[in-house]
Write a protein that holds these residues in place. Structure first.
Motif, PDB file in Angstrom:
ATOM      1  N   ALA A 117       0.946  -1.342   0.031  1.00 30.72           N
ATOM      2  CA  ALA A 117      -0.138   0.107   0.127  1.00 30.72           C
ATOM      3  C   ALA A 117       0.918   1.188  -0.104  1.00 30.72           C
ATOM      4  CB  ALA A 117      -0.847  -0.066   1.102  1.00 30.72           C
ATOM      5  N   TRP A 118       1.850   1.113   0.877  1.00 33.62           N
ATOM      6  CA  TRP A 118       3.013   2.396   0.786  1.00 33.62           C
ATOM      7  C   TRP A 118       3.370   2.539  -0.607  1.00 33.62           C
ATOM      8  CZ3 TRP A 118       5.888   0.241   5.571  1.00 33.62           C
ATOM      9  CH2 TRP A 118       5.021   0.003   6.732  1.00 33.62           C
ATOM     10  N   HIS A 119       3.821   1.696  -1.329  1.00 37.44           N
ATOM     11  CA  HIS A 119       4.479   1.697  -2.654  1.00 37.44           C
ATOM     12  C   HIS A 119       3.573   2.376  -3.551  1.00 37.44           C
ATOM     13  CE1 HIS A 119       7.123   0.757  -6.118  1.00 37.44           C
ATOM     14  NE2 HIS A 119       6.190   0.256  -6.536  1.00 37.44           N
ATOM     15  N   GLN A 120       2.023   2.140  -3.428  1.00 38.46           N
ATOM     16  CA  GLN A 120       1.125   2.757  -4.300  1.00 38.46           C
ATOM     17  C   GLN A 120       0.547   4.112  -3.911  1.00 38.46           C
ATOM     18  OE1 GLN A 120      -1.695  -0.323  -3.974  1.00 38.46           O
ATOM     19  NE2 GLN A 120      -1.069  -1.835  -5.509  1.00 38.46           N
ATOM     20  N   SER A 121       1.339   4.377  -2.704  1.00 35.08           N
ATOM     21  CA  SER A 121       0.569   5.904  -2.336  1.00 35.08           C
ATOM     22  C   SER A 121       1.900   6.898  -2.870  1.00 35.08           C
ATOM     23  CB  SER A 121       0.457   5.811  -0.726  1.00 35.08           C
ATOM     24  OG  SER A 121       0.309   7.314  -0.532  1.00 35.08           O
ATOM     25  N   VAL A 122       1.436   8.014  -3.056  1.00 34.14           N
ATOM     26  CA  VAL A 122       2.501   9.135  -3.423  1.00 34.14           C
ATOM     27  C   VAL A 122       3.097   9.678  -2.044  1.00 34.14           C
ATOM     28  CG1 VAL A 122       2.690  11.493  -4.155  1.00 34.14           C
ATOM     29  CG2 VAL A 122       1.322   9.980  -5.641  1.00 34.14           C
ATOM     30  N   ALA A 123       2.341   9.595  -1.025  1.00 34.38           N
ATOM     31  CA  ALA A 123       2.780  10.206   0.296  1.00 34.38           C
ATOM     32  C   ALA A 123       3.738   9.291   0.833  1.00 34.38           C
ATOM     33  CB  ALA A 123       1.366  10.378   1.208  1.00 34.38           C
ATOM     34  N   PHE A 124       3.605   8.125   0.743  1.00 29.49           N
ATOM     35  CA  PHE A 124       4.754   6.958   1.580  1.00 29.49           C
ATOM     36  C   PHE A 124       5.405   6.127   0.380  1.00 29.49           C
ATOM     37  CE2 PHE A 124       0.549   7.000   4.212  1.00 29.49           C
ATOM     38  CZ  PHE A 124       1.035   8.066   4.986  1.00 29.49           C
ATOM     39  N   HIS A 170      -3.786   1.903   9.718  1.00 28.16           N
ATOM     40  CA  HIS A 170      -3.730   1.726   8.106  1.00 28.16           C
ATOM     41  C   HIS A 170      -4.817   2.268   7.497  1.00 28.16           C
ATOM     42  CE1 HIS A 170      -1.932   0.374   4.761  1.00 28.16           C
ATOM     43  NE2 HIS A 170      -2.493  -0.591   4.457  1.00 28.16           N
ATOM     44  N   LEU A 171      -6.201   2.020   7.933  1.00 29.12           N
ATOM     45  CA  LEU A 171      -7.418   2.622   7.189  1.00 29.12           C
ATOM     46  C   LEU A 171      -7.278   4.212   7.180  1.00 29.12           C
ATOM     47  CD1 LEU A 171     -10.124   0.046   8.463  1.00 29.12           C
ATOM     48  CD2 LEU A 171      -9.276   0.329   6.053  1.00 29.12           C
ATOM     49  N   LEU A 172      -6.959   4.676   8.345  1.00 30.35           N
ATOM     50  CA  LEU A 172      -6.820   6.084   8.418  1.00 30.35           C
ATOM     51  C   LEU A 172      -5.835   6.858   7.568  1.00 30.35           C
ATOM     52  CD1 LEU A 172      -6.878   6.718  11.953  1.00 30.35           C
ATOM     53  CD2 LEU A 172      -8.503   7.169  10.707  1.00 30.35           C
ATOM     54  N   ASP A 173      -4.798   5.761   7.270  1.00 27.29           N
ATOM     55  CA  ASP A 173      -3.940   6.461   6.184  1.00 27.29           C
ATOM     56  C   ASP A 173      -4.336   6.547   4.728  1.00 27.29           C
ATOM     57  OD1 ASP A 173      -1.638   6.901   7.786  1.00 27.29           O
ATOM     58  OD2 ASP A 173      -1.081   4.701   8.009  1.00 27.29           O
ATOM     59  N   GLN A 174      -5.057   5.285   4.613  1.00 26.85           N
ATOM     60  CA  GLN A 174      -5.672   4.971   3.305  1.00 26.85           C
ATOM     61  C   GLN A 174      -6.897   6.091   2.897  1.00 26.85           C
ATOM     62  OE1 GLN A 174      -6.657   0.760   3.898  1.00 26.85           O
ATOM     63  NE2 GLN A 174      -5.243   0.357   2.149  1.00 26.85           N
ATOM     64  N   ALA A 175      -7.613   6.577   4.180  1.00 26.45           N
ATOM     65  CA  ALA A 175      -8.461   7.520   3.943  1.00 26.45           C
ATOM     66  C   ALA A 175      -8.148   8.851   3.497  1.00 26.45           C
ATOM     67  CB  ALA A 175      -9.377   7.429   5.360  1.00 26.45           C
ATOM     68  N   GLU A 176      -6.798   9.013   3.889  1.00 25.55           N
ATOM     69  CA  GLU A 176      -6.413  10.389   3.496  1.00 25.55           C
ATOM     70  C   GLU A 176      -5.508  10.417   2.073  1.00 25.55           C
ATOM     71  OE1 GLU A 176      -3.373  13.967   5.554  1.00 25.55           O
ATOM     72  OE2 GLU A 176      -3.777  12.001   6.687  1.00 25.55           O
ATOM     73  N   HIS A 177      -4.702   9.177   1.993  1.00 26.18           N
ATOM     74  CA  HIS A 177      -3.742   8.992   0.868  1.00 26.18           C
ATOM     75  C   HIS A 177      -4.082   7.926  -0.163  1.00 26.18           C
ATOM     76  CE1 HIS A 177      -1.374  11.672   3.230  1.00 26.18           C
ATOM     77  NE2 HIS A 177      -1.324  11.210   4.076  1.00 26.18           N
ATOM     78  N   GLY A 178      -5.210   7.394  -0.158  1.00 24.68           N
ATOM     79  CA  GLY A 178      -5.656   6.277  -1.054  1.00 24.68           C
ATOM     80  C   GLY A 178      -5.568   6.432  -2.304  1.00 24.68           C
ATOM     81  N   PRO A 179      -5.562   5.718  -3.124  1.00 20.29           N
ATOM     82  CA  PRO A 179      -5.243   5.950  -4.536  1.00 20.29           C
ATOM     83  C   PRO A 179      -6.542   6.648  -5.546  1.00 20.29           C
ATOM     84  CG  PRO A 179      -5.703   3.700  -4.439  1.00 20.29           C
ATOM     85  CD  PRO A 179      -5.642   4.228  -3.249  1.00 20.29           C
ATOM     86  N   ASP A 180      -7.592   6.416  -4.902  1.00 18.97           N
ATOM     87  CA  ASP A 180      -8.852   6.978  -5.709  1.00 18.97           C
ATOM     88  C   ASP A 180     -10.065   7.444  -4.519  1.00 18.97           C
ATOM     89  OD1 ASP A 180     -10.668   4.731  -5.352  1.00 18.97           O
ATOM     90  OD2 ASP A 180      -9.011   3.874  -6.257  1.00 18.97           O
ATOM     91  N   PRO A 181     -10.953   8.489  -4.639  1.00 20.12           N
ATOM     92  CA  PRO A 181     -11.845   8.702  -4.037  1.00 20.12           C
ATOM     93  C   PRO A 181     -12.779   7.525  -3.375  1.00 20.12           C
ATOM     94  CG  PRO A 181     -12.086  10.220  -6.053  1.00 20.12           C
ATOM     95  CD  PRO A 181     -10.974   8.979  -6.155  1.00 20.12           C
ATOM     96  N   GLN A 182     -13.009   6.757  -4.231  1.00 11.70           N
ATOM     97  CA  GLN A 182     -13.744   5.456  -3.665  1.00 11.70           C
ATOM     98  C   GLN A 182     -13.001   4.756  -2.511  1.00 11.70           C
ATOM     99  OE1 GLN A 182     -14.973   2.775  -6.622  1.00 11.70           O
ATOM    100  NE2 GLN A 182     -16.558   1.591  -5.319  1.00 11.70           N
ATOM    101  N   SER A 183     -11.771   4.395  -2.800  1.00 13.15           N
ATOM    102  CA  SER A 183     -11.269   3.588  -1.829  1.00 13.15           C
ATOM    103  C   SER A 183     -10.896   4.525  -0.639  1.00 13.15           C
ATOM    104  CB  SER A 183      -9.812   3.296  -2.291  1.00 13.15           C
ATOM    105  OG  SER A 183      -9.040   4.435  -2.719  1.00 13.15           O
TER     106      SER A 183
END
Length: 585
Positions: free
Chosen positions: A24-31, A365-378
């Motif tokens: 997930a980190w690899h797929q995120s610009v932030a991490f 981890h969900l909090l990180d994804q809620a802020e930095h996920g790859p798309d609005p739906q995720s």
């Protein structure tokens, strides 16, 4: 007689295998620049600080406590020095945005840090515990000049924040608060009133303290709809005191090294944060962060209790066990962890602790994804799930922290009741977490009435879908097929129960309030069942020679055989709650 070592091996298991966080980190610009070796290095350093600096101060801080004189608080010996070390290590900045001077690391790593801090020294960790939530609150709602002036001091650790809600007549019902804020011609406000139970309201770790205070504006609507949030610094500028003072500290059952203060605001200067009369919603940004951290307190207590109970059980010899492991020589007395009653307790401590770690880290981890996920739906899906999990983690984890500390004390026998062995401190310290940041009863109501019934069960249905997906994957593994079937059956029970509860709530508006506590505990058990099904499945990626693989399969089997049957009791209790409660005379 007391020790703490960060459970780094299990933490890495959760990050690498259970969550697959590096992917997930690899797929995120932030991490994108974060990998597993760097994450493990961060956790190792946090573990060293916790075990070498904080843990040795835990017992002495409890015995010495805080001292109050002439409006000033002196924390236990070593606390201020430990805080300076904490700041020098850059830990306050861990999960803060790089653009604001933080390190920009995930909240997942901050969750692991918080677990270690609370496990090693709950009282000390109370001083820094609210900082990240205050950072999020100001970052989201404060005027730009407030952010520029005060956020850097929170991120650097130069100043510590507080959360000022409770008043003598207004505990959980914040709508009763009386603290007033009068607008001034320069855009500031003058606050007058009293607050109590303010953790770190006065301390000697930092020169400045940034109070986030709920108060009423003139003409504000009554109740919780008329509350606003204000930032009130202890010092307006270096050496310039504001009109806020501490007039006493509480003498408590536990966390005695944490200064729990009564504060008096007398024409104290402050500034509005967010919109007028919407202070409760504004502060919920901080409170939701705090509730996850309080749940991690329960996890920390459970981990410390498990470590020390297991160490004691291997050394303490009493009687001969009914059966010994193969290859163990017969002696007149055996270590007590050979005895069935102690084995069951220790297995429960391990299974609950490691299961809670997986779920607690998942929420972060969900909090990180809620802020930095790859798309609005995720991002929306992650945010919805994290909101659903938060009240369960806060209430179930803290209840388990206290319960498991009590069971660990039983392992020590009579020695557990004396201060020399320190498990009694863990029991005392853990009890408060069930009360503050919204009592566990309030969390149960929030879960059932708002998070499940309030959105017509959409988030709950998503959670059940994730559990079923896990059951389907685990069913393909011969070693996991049995527990996968049980998880699938549990999901079916929960789905039927959701519909039954929703229908009964239509017929009897009070019913959800009577059933909420058992519903939350049932959800806690279901989450642990999910955690252990996934742990058993992904542990097969470990080498067969790795003892962790066998331990995970062993704990998963124990959980489903010995602990999950409580789910049927909770379901029965939820149905039994259809009967009205009598009023006491």
């Amino acid at each position: 007689m007391w020790h703490y070592q960060a459970p780094l091996r299990d933490m890495q298991f959760v990050l690498e295998h259970w969550l697959q966080a590096p992917l997930a980190w690899h797929q995120s610009v932030a991490f994108a620049s974060l990998d597993l070796p760097l994450a493990v290095q961060v956790l190792e350093e946090a573990g060293r600080f916790s075990s070498a600096v904080l843990a040795p101060l835990n017992g002495s801080g409890d015995r010495q406590g805080c001292h109050f004189a002439e409006g000033r608080v002196r924390t236990p010996d070593g606390f201020a020095e430990a805080y300076r070390t904490f700041v020098e290590g850059g830990w306050p900045a861990l999960a803060c945005a790089e653009s604001l001077g933080g390190q920009g690391l995930p909240q997942l790593l901050d969750a692991a840090l918080q677990e270690m801090l609370y496990a090693s020294n709950h009282a000390w960790a109370m001083y820094s515990g609210i900082a990240h939530g205050a950072y999020l609150c100001l970052k989201s709602h404060a005027p730009q000049w407030i952010q520029a002036h005060y956020l850097p001091s929170i991120i650097s650790g130069e100043a510590l924040p507080t959360m000022c809600l409770t008043e003598p007549q207004a505990g959980s019902d914040v709508g009763l608060l009386r603290c007033r804020a009068e607008p001034q011609s320069d855009g500031s406000y003058r606050l007058n009133g009293n607050k109590l139970f303010i953790s770190g309201g006065e301390q000697d770790l930092t020169e400045n303290i940034l109070h986030l205070v709920l108060a009423r504006l003139p003409g504000a609507p009554p109740g919780s709809r008329g509350i606003s949030l204000f930032l009130v610094p202890k010092l307006l500028e270096p050496g310039q005191a504001n009109g806020v003072r501490c007039d006493g500290i509480e003498h408590k059952m536990g966390i005695k090294g944490s200064a729990t203060c009564s504060l008096v605001f007398e024409a104290a200067r402050g500034w509005l944060i967010g919109e007028a009369n919407r202070g409760l919603a504004t502060m919920f940004v901080m409170m939701n962060s705090a509730r996850l951290h309080v749940g991690l307190q329960g996890l920390g207590h459970a981990e410390a209790a498990w470590q020390n109970a297991f160490a004691y059980a291997r050394e303490r010899k009493q009687m001969r066990a009914p059966r010994r492991p193969a290859g163990v020589d017969a002696e007149a007395a055996d270590p007590i962890h050979f005895h069935p009653a102690m084995r069951r307790t220790l297995l429960e401590l391990r299974a609950c602790t490691e299961g809670m770690r997986a779920i607690g880290y998942w929420a972060a981890h969900l909090l990180d994804q809620a802020e930095h996920g790859p798309d609005p739906q995720s991002r929306q899906r992650a945010g919805q799930l994290s909101e659903l999990l938060t009240p369960v983690i806060k209430a179930y984890f803290t209840e388990q922290g206290f319960t498991l500390a009590s069971k660990a004390l039983q392992v020590f026998g009579g020695y557990g009741y004396v201060t020399e062995f320190a498990i009694e401190q863990t029991l005392r310290d853990s009890r408060i977490a069930m009360i503050y940041e919204g009592s566990n009863e309030i969390q149960a109501n929030d879960l059932l009435l708002r998070k499940v019934l309030g959105d017509q069960g959409r988030a709950f249905a998503e959670l059940l879908s994730i559990m079923r997906e896990e059951a389907e994957q685990a069913a393909t593994c011969a070693e996991c097929a049995g527990i996968a079937a049980e998880l699938q059956a549990l999901g079916d029970k929960l789905e039927r129960l959701q519909g039954q509860v929703a229908q009964q709530a239509i017929e009897d508006a009070q019913y959800p309030y009577r059933a909420a506590g058992d519903f939350l505990r049932l959800c806690g058990l279901a989450l642990l069942a999910f955690a252990w099904t996934r742990s058993a499945r992904v542990s097969r990626a470990l080498p067969e020679t790795d003892s962790q693989r066998a331990d995970k399969l062993q704990s998963a089997g124990f959980f489903f055989a010995y602990l999950l049957p409580e789910a049927d009791l909770r379901i029965a209790a939820i149905h039994a709650a259809r009967a009205p409660l009598p009023f006491l005379a």
